[in-house]
Enzyme design. Sequence first.
Site, PDB file in Angstrom:
ATOM      1  N   PHE A 321       0.815  -1.213   0.000  1.00 36.96           N
ATOM      2  CA  PHE A 321       0.000   0.000   0.000  1.00 36.96           C
ATOM      3  C   PHE A 321       0.849   1.264   0.000  1.00 36.96           C
ATOM      4  O   PHE A 321       0.333   2.355  -0.145  1.00 36.96           O
ATOM      5  CB  PHE A 321      -0.972   0.001   1.192  1.00 36.96           C
ATOM      6  CG  PHE A 321      -2.226  -0.750   0.906  1.00 36.96           C
ATOM      7  CD1 PHE A 321      -2.213  -2.101   0.662  1.00 36.96           C
ATOM      8  CD2 PHE A 321      -3.453  -0.088   0.856  1.00 36.96           C
ATOM      9  CE1 PHE A 321      -3.373  -2.791   0.371  1.00 36.96           C
ATOM     10  CE2 PHE A 321      -4.627  -0.775   0.571  1.00 36.96           C
ATOM     11  CZ  PHE A 321      -4.579  -2.128   0.332  1.00 36.96           C
TER      12      PHE A 321
ATOM     13  N   GLY B  69      -9.752   0.549   4.024  1.00 32.77           N
ATOM     14  CA  GLY B  69      -9.537   1.113   5.355  1.00 32.77           C
ATOM     15  C   GLY B  69      -8.091   1.124   5.829  1.00 32.77           C
ATOM     16  O   GLY B  69      -7.827   1.479   6.966  1.00 32.77           O
ATOM     17  N   GLN B  70      -7.145   0.724   4.955  1.00 29.18           N
ATOM     18  CA  GLN B  70      -5.739   0.749   5.365  1.00 29.18           C
ATOM     19  C   GLN B  70      -5.358   2.152   5.802  1.00 29.18           C
ATOM     20  O   GLN B  70      -5.890   3.133   5.288  1.00 29.18           O
ATOM     21  CB  GLN B  70      -4.828   0.357   4.200  1.00 29.18           C
ATOM     22  CG  GLN B  70      -5.147  -0.959   3.549  1.00 29.18           C
ATOM     23  CD  GLN B  70      -4.956  -2.129   4.445  1.00 29.18           C
ATOM     24  OE1 GLN B  70      -4.137  -2.094   5.343  1.00 29.18           O
ATOM     25  NE2 GLN B  70      -5.723  -3.164   4.245  1.00 29.18           N
ATOM     26  N   LYS B  71      -4.386   2.225   6.669  1.00 24.62           N
ATOM     27  CA  LYS B  71      -3.967   3.515   7.202  1.00 24.62           C
ATOM     28  C   LYS B  71      -3.634   4.479   6.075  1.00 24.62           C
ATOM     29  O   LYS B  71      -4.021   5.647   6.104  1.00 24.62           O
ATOM     30  CB  LYS B  71      -2.748   3.302   8.100  1.00 24.62           C
ATOM     31  CG  LYS B  71      -2.674   4.330   9.218  1.00 24.62           C
ATOM     32  CD  LYS B  71      -1.378   4.208  10.003  1.00 24.62           C
ATOM     33  CE  LYS B  71      -1.370   3.046  10.971  1.00 24.62           C
ATOM     34  NZ  LYS B  71      -0.033   2.765  11.511  1.00 24.62           N
ATOM     35  N   LEU B  73      -4.849   4.690   3.234  1.00 22.97           N
ATOM     36  CA  LEU B  73      -5.997   5.101   2.424  1.00 22.97           C
ATOM     37  C   LEU B  73      -6.944   6.020   3.182  1.00 22.97           C
ATOM     38  O   LEU B  73      -7.805   6.664   2.586  1.00 22.97           O
ATOM     39  CB  LEU B  73      -6.794   3.867   1.959  1.00 22.97           C
ATOM     40  CG  LEU B  73      -6.075   2.876   1.064  1.00 22.97           C
ATOM     41  CD1 LEU B  73      -7.001   1.733   0.703  1.00 22.97           C
ATOM     42  CD2 LEU B  73      -5.591   3.552  -0.201  1.00 22.97           C
TER      43      LEU B  73
END
Lengths: 347, 184
Positions: A321, B69-71, B73
Amino acid sequence: MADWKGTIDVPNGTPDDLKSGVAERLQKREDERQTLLRKRREEQDDLDEKVQDSLHSFLEILKSERLSLEKSLAESSSLERSKLIDHFDALSLRVQKLQRNVSESALFLPPYELKTAQNVIVLLQSKIQETRDQLLPKKKFAFTKKQNKKPALEGKQSKDIDLNSAKNVLSKSDDDLVVEFTACKFVDRTGETLQKNANEINQKDIALVNLANCTVLLYGAPSAVHINKLNKCTIFCGPVPGSIFIRDCVECTFVLACQQLRIHSTTNTEFYIHVTSKAIIEDCNKVKFAPYNWKYDTIEEDYNSTGLSKQRNNWDKVDDFNWLVADVHSPNWSVIPSIDRVTSWKL
Amino acid sequence: MGLLTILKKMKQKEKEVRILMLGLDNAGKTTILKKFNGEDIDTISPTLGFNIKTLEHRGFKLNIWDVGGQKSLRSYWRNYFESTDALIWVVDSADRMRLGDCKKELHTLLVEERLAGATLLVFANKQDLPGSLSAPEIREALDLNSIKTHHWLIQDCSAVTGENLLNGMDWVVNDIASRIFTMD
């Protein structure tokens, strides 16, 4: 009437002639239009290619310039004091030039690359400023100002620290929550071999928190696993039909099978995994992956009872990410070369 | 005819509602969405970006936005706030370690101007796990009783079994309908 007939170009001929004339003109215009369109399309293709090329060369330039700037910056401390001002001015000028280059390229840069490039520049500028402040402290008249600034800065820092410690207290109390409530867990252990069998963990959710130098063996199929703050641990787990959530681990080895795997803030850790969807990492560094290879007596039964597909294993498809560039591999994770993989686990 | 009446009439004609589904990563947002839509939930990967589903429910057209919901994002969540009728906040009831984070993120959203007036449903998800906290415990941990700015409800559910998902959605639709549409 005859007066104006001569002055205006009125086409004369039969209606049929007129019609074919119109058709001809229409055809001509259509041809012209098509040629124009084709030309434009070619130009567009050309442009796309150029954009790709310039993107590539832009990234190259940015990278080499950044490296060379960092290198000369590192050399600053070895220079004579009298030369330092010129040295720093030259460096600043180069960063400015780079900034200009980025601004000019903004037109064809994808948003992510643009953001990364801007971050690089900001970082370089602050680094130069920092080194400059260090090696060439401001002159005396500016000193009072600096003195004023410093306590303020310190105040801010100490505030940050306060905030951090407050946060620590908060997360600490959250951890306590785990200690209080989760039935199935290992918490605060050091240097032990810990084990749970199928009847204890099947269809349960498990928490592993604050372990150091431990080996954990989970012979069975829990529904979900939460892992937090492990140091130099080795964790084995049977097939999990749900998700495994890992954060803040250092120098560990995980041997896991699950549907979803999320790894956060973890460094220097090896994963031997079976994941039916895709593993993701966030804020991780030096994490390595290999296929799952743990075997225990009842593993087949556990696969069957969970319904986790044995065929589908996406162990090497990891989403980072923090790395959204599609065509360049993330620097944060890698595959363990086959020769370096552990083939049989000594337990 | 006032502006509000006109707006109401426009909305009523479309019977379309926009629902934003948020929560920490690993809460089960995508699983809820897919389960509700009758899709396979065994192949869901963590969401890099967002999913949108439009589905018909009791004569309403629900546009459900499920944002990762990743940090990394979460800072993008605000891009989805505009004209949201309902916020569904999904909680992993078994993730006791991050309830503090969960509470903080939720209360940050609730002061958001563009979400003012949105209906709030809290899904206490993963009730199929034996270690999960109950809905009242989650209510306590997230300090939901302090919320005075939104209509809210906490609903325990399990996205894996599908239990209580419909109850929650029904409440959301009813609450929006009573606000915006004149009930049929």
